[in-house]
Design an enzyme around this catalytic site. Sequence first.
Site, mmCIF file in Angstrom:
data_model
loop_
_atom_site.group_PDB
_atom_site.id
_atom_site.type_symbol
_atom_site.label_atom_id
_atom_site.label_comp_id
_atom_site.label_asym_id
_atom_site.label_seq_id
_atom_site.Cartn_x
_atom_site.Cartn_y
_atom_site.Cartn_z
ATOM 1 N N LYS A 84 0.847 -1.195 0.000
ATOM 2 C CA LYS A 84 0.000 0.000 0.000
ATOM 3 C C LYS A 84 0.884 1.246 0.000
ATOM 4 O O LYS A 84 1.944 1.264 0.610
ATOM 5 C CB LYS A 84 -0.884 0.012 1.255
ATOM 6 C CG LYS A 84 -2.055 -0.939 1.207
ATOM 7 C CD LYS A 84 -2.825 -0.947 2.515
ATOM 8 C CE LYS A 84 -3.418 0.401 2.833
ATOM 9 N NZ LYS A 84 -4.241 0.373 4.068
ATOM 10 N N HIS A 128 -0.475 4.162 0.970
ATOM 11 C CA HIS A 128 -1.157 5.104 1.857
ATOM 12 C C HIS A 128 -1.328 4.419 3.218
ATOM 13 O O HIS A 128 -1.005 3.251 3.383
ATOM 14 C CB HIS A 128 -2.521 5.496 1.290
ATOM 15 C CG HIS A 128 -3.451 4.329 1.080
ATOM 16 N ND1 HIS A 128 -3.346 3.492 -0.014
ATOM 17 C CD2 HIS A 128 -4.456 3.835 1.849
ATOM 18 C CE1 HIS A 128 -4.280 2.552 0.074
ATOM 19 N NE2 HIS A 128 -4.953 2.732 1.198
#
Length: 234
Positions: free
Chosen positions: A111, A113
């Site tokens: 990911k 974020h």
Amino acid sequence: MSHPPEHPAPDALAQRFVQFALDAGVLRFGEFKTKAGRLSPYFFNAGLFDDGAKLGRLAAFYADAILASGIAFDMLFGPAYKGIPLAAAVAVELARRGHNRPFAFNRKEAKDHGEGGTLIGAPLRGRVLIVDDVMSAGTAARESIAIIRGAGATPHAMAIALDRQEMATEVGPDGTVRDVPYSAVQYVQRELGLAVCAIAKLSDLLQYLEHQDDAAMQAHRARVQAYRARYGVG
């Protein structure tokens, strides 16, 4: 000098687990194509431990086998994807028994974020016990080992539900697939240096079938025995 019995007494934990897997529909008989291209007379799909009661009982079997093995470890790791709920459930069960350990797991895609990265859960540190369902070629084990070492921890052992006790395969330089004279579990033990704890083995399944009077079960036993005679090791 004493000699081991020709037919050793069945492992009670393993026999209960085989019965549980059959009752849950996780262990099935028929004709199934494996990743190696073999036609197996049985199939074990841990993804079908698919409700809270089944997962709880499964975690108890893992905890029984892990604690009985005497393997020392500092935390649990569940490789994506099937290993994720397994590691979490086993951590809960071990804590219930007074053996509280942190756990972590990975995701396939990083990911960019939030917390980011591919690792979720407690920081990987110390001696790590990898929890997974079965080993076919040892690929997932190698990937987990790389992740654990990359985080500065020590891949120490693996806990699996079923040891198929059959020859692994490898791909040659020309792309052809060939059998090798050792199983994925033996490869992990000998070449990667990890202890392996299995709740049950193929030999336990054969012992279970040997004690069934049902004609269909005896037919399954004959096919499983023939499969082991062709591909079995360990």
